[in-house]
Design an enzyme around this catalytic site. Sequence first.
Site, short mmCIF file in Angstrom:
data_model
loop_
_atom_site.label_atom_id
_atom_site.label_comp_id
_atom_site.label_asym_id
_atom_site.label_seq_id
_atom_site.Cartn_x
_atom_site.Cartn_y
_atom_site.Cartn_z
N ARG A 1 -13.77 -7.24 -11.22
CA ARG A 1 -14.14 -6.22 -10.16
C ARG A 1 -14.30 -5.07 -9.64
NH1 ARG A 1 -7.89 -6.90 -6.88
NH2 ARG A 1 -9.27 -5.68 -4.98
N ARG B 1 -2.45 -14.48 -2.02
CA ARG B 1 -2.93 -15.18 -0.41
C ARG B 1 -3.95 -16.65 0.70
NH1 ARG B 1 -0.76 -10.31 1.21
NH2 ARG B 1 -1.82 -8.20 0.30
N LYS C 1 -12.60 -9.45 -3.12
CA LYS C 1 -11.33 -9.42 -3.32
C LYS C 1 -10.97 -10.01 -5.12
CE LYS C 1 -9.94 -7.48 -0.04
NZ LYS C 1 -9.08 -5.98 -0.22
N SER D 1 0.98 -1.25 0.31
CA SER D 1 0.09 0.09 0.05
C SER D 1 0.86 0.87 0.12
CB SER D 1 -0.91 -0.45 0.71
OG SER D 1 -1.66 -1.59 1.17
N ASP E 1 -7.49 -7.37 4.63
CA ASP E 1 -6.14 -8.93 3.84
C ASP E 1 -5.23 -9.60 4.06
OD1 ASP E 1 -6.57 -7.58 1.55
OD2 ASP E 1 -4.60 -5.66 2.01
N GLN F 1 -9.53 1.99 -0.19
CA GLN F 1 -9.10 2.45 -1.03
C GLN F 1 -10.15 3.56 -2.08
OE1 GLN F 1 -9.09 -1.16 -3.61
NE2 GLN F 1 -7.70 -1.92 -2.51
#
Length: 759
Positions: A439, A710, A659, A339, A632, A486
Amino acid sequence: MVEDSVKTSGCHEVRLLIVGLGLIGGSLAASLRAAGFQGQIVACDPDEGEIARGIGMGLIDSGGTRLTEQVNDATMVVLAVPVLAMESVMASLADALPRASADVVMTDVGSTKATIRACAQRVFGQVPSNMVLGHPIAGSEKSGVAAANPRLYVDHKVILTPEPNVDRAALQRVRCLWEACGADVLEMDVERHDQVLARTSHLPHLLAFSLVDTLARQDERLDIFRYAAGGFRDFTRIAGSDPVMWRDIFIANKQAVLASLDDFEAGLSSLRHAVETGDSDAMIATFDRASHARHYFDSLLNKTSYQAEYHMQPQGKVTYRVQPGGQAQGRVRVPGDKSMSHRSIMLGALAEGVTEVKGFLEGEDSLATLQAFREMGVAIEGPHQGKVTIHGVGMHGLKAPAGPLYVGNSGTAMRLFSGLLAGQAFDSELTGDESLTKRPMSRVADPLRLMGASIDTAEGGRPPLKISGGAKLKGIHYDMPMASAQVKSCLLLAGLYAEGETRVREPAPTRDHTERMLNGFGYAVFREGDTCWLQGGGKLTAGPIDVPSDISSATFFLVAAAITPGADITLEHVGVNPTRIGVINILTLMGADLRLENEREVGGEPVADIRIRYAPLKGIDIPEEQVPLAIDEFPALFIAAANADGVTRLRGAEELRVKESDRIQAMADGLAVLGVQHTVVEDGIDIVGNGDAQKASYGGGRVDSLGDHRIAMAFAISSLRASGEIEIEDCANVATSFPDFVELATRIGMSVSVEGAHE
């Protein structure tokens, strides 16, 4: 034989006629033969010797010099003659076509489609519906059928430029022909094809011919060529191509070639001026942009990882095979925070002065952000071992990119860019990979429209985003319906360009890197309670940034130690921003033995070393206020829950559904493979854990990560308490956030092997 990548089953032509048995036509015959093509292949060529050679090499069954004699019963005719000979050949073919099969299909291989289309229109009145114009992007400096190469088209592009009236069955048959040769077949309109080829093929050949000719006419030419390095030879190799063929191409595609030459001369003039005046920023901007673009565009065209290309890492379809058990010991420093890496580039580019960044994450998403700013005219040096130097252009110094800005898999980049670009004077388009285009982006597009931005999205509010420049933005007071750092960051970045005050209220705390970094760049952002705001029209001043290690990446090793008896791991220099420590709070609530050491502040961000040792975990109801602070980290936390005593319940986590994958369902599917009891609900999951450290918590099996980095890493660390091997599919995207994951996992005592990658 051509390897398995060649498809043989789709091409069933009975009699294939190749007109022009040179390198391209001969290689087509060789490719089909090698792929097991069962039909008859005949050829027509004005050189009897070439026909004899083709027959002798076993490439064609028969042939001759008269087209009318060879067209009999042909089901497909491939015109592989020079561009300037195309019209006369088409005229002969038109006269002979009644001899062909009733369902004959015609195609060609020429590289200037507008000229060839015009030939067809003059000969036939219009492009016949059974004619499919095409162009294989392949070749060699050699010529003639003797140079035929059965692998010439394998993994190369073939561009088809069908007319609106094309017969769809004819189009499919031509596609099958090239796919049988191992080619990747694309479609494009004629004008676009000629523009693209003028820049990517015709212009480089023109420059190579000119450069070699210029040097060959100099007095020192012998020494020049004797001592030329490999780069010179590589670039000028194409000057050995067939001069007649290229003369024809430059004549046929004159306008597009001249337009691309104009663009090149303008760029060359700017570079010459930079050299004359010693403008190092301008030179760095050009050289670095070109250097990184070379890697970047390779990755896009080959559908491979930009970062793998950049770092020469394995790429392709990657599978992790992780052995059960292992240790979790040692000191580890994970990569920089993603980030903050994104934001450091964005704000550094808009700042006045030079920004030095240390600890930059050299992952796929961050590299895509770097490249996007290079395409908007920002000079950026690096990254080199986590160091990046950004020569800021100021708030209004960005330039219009030549095409869409590609941000890969990064939702962060797309949402933050949308706010930043909404305030620019130029039009822009944001696009991403296949996953990102699914997304939702309405959550940023809608409030930006309230500010006066003009943004178009695809169906369902999804990418690509098309942003019209020159909009007069006005500040708004916006209550976010869902907590999202975001969205907040997007609106604050747009607010930099807006008239008046932009104020954002969030329903729950989210990461505040944007606010902290804006303040660090000298742009005041204020906060009171759940609301932050700024005034538009200010400026950013460059300064040094030291990016802390990413707590999201550190989480996998925190959980590894938390679930493994005897474990003791220290994570160094980790960012512990209060808006990011949900994972620390949740693990502590579960009973983890975790403490912060060497706490300090770096560039306005709190940093610490985190030491975690094994202690039995217990299941908990995860507090909903902690969910946005750990959004996350939940894939890894699900593994912690599977090793805790009792049930762990998660609610209020709808964000996980949108996600890189539906992370709730993806993790649930993987847990089911391992044998972990769980119940999925719309906004969360209940996981029944095993609190007995004396036995494995679950079994092994094959898990599909769905390309979500992830998910892949979470199931990798789960192996520490598994009873059997865990095979994790589709792991290539781990490079997006954690390029050294396997190396560090091995260092702490895990056994991870990587399969299916290629160099």
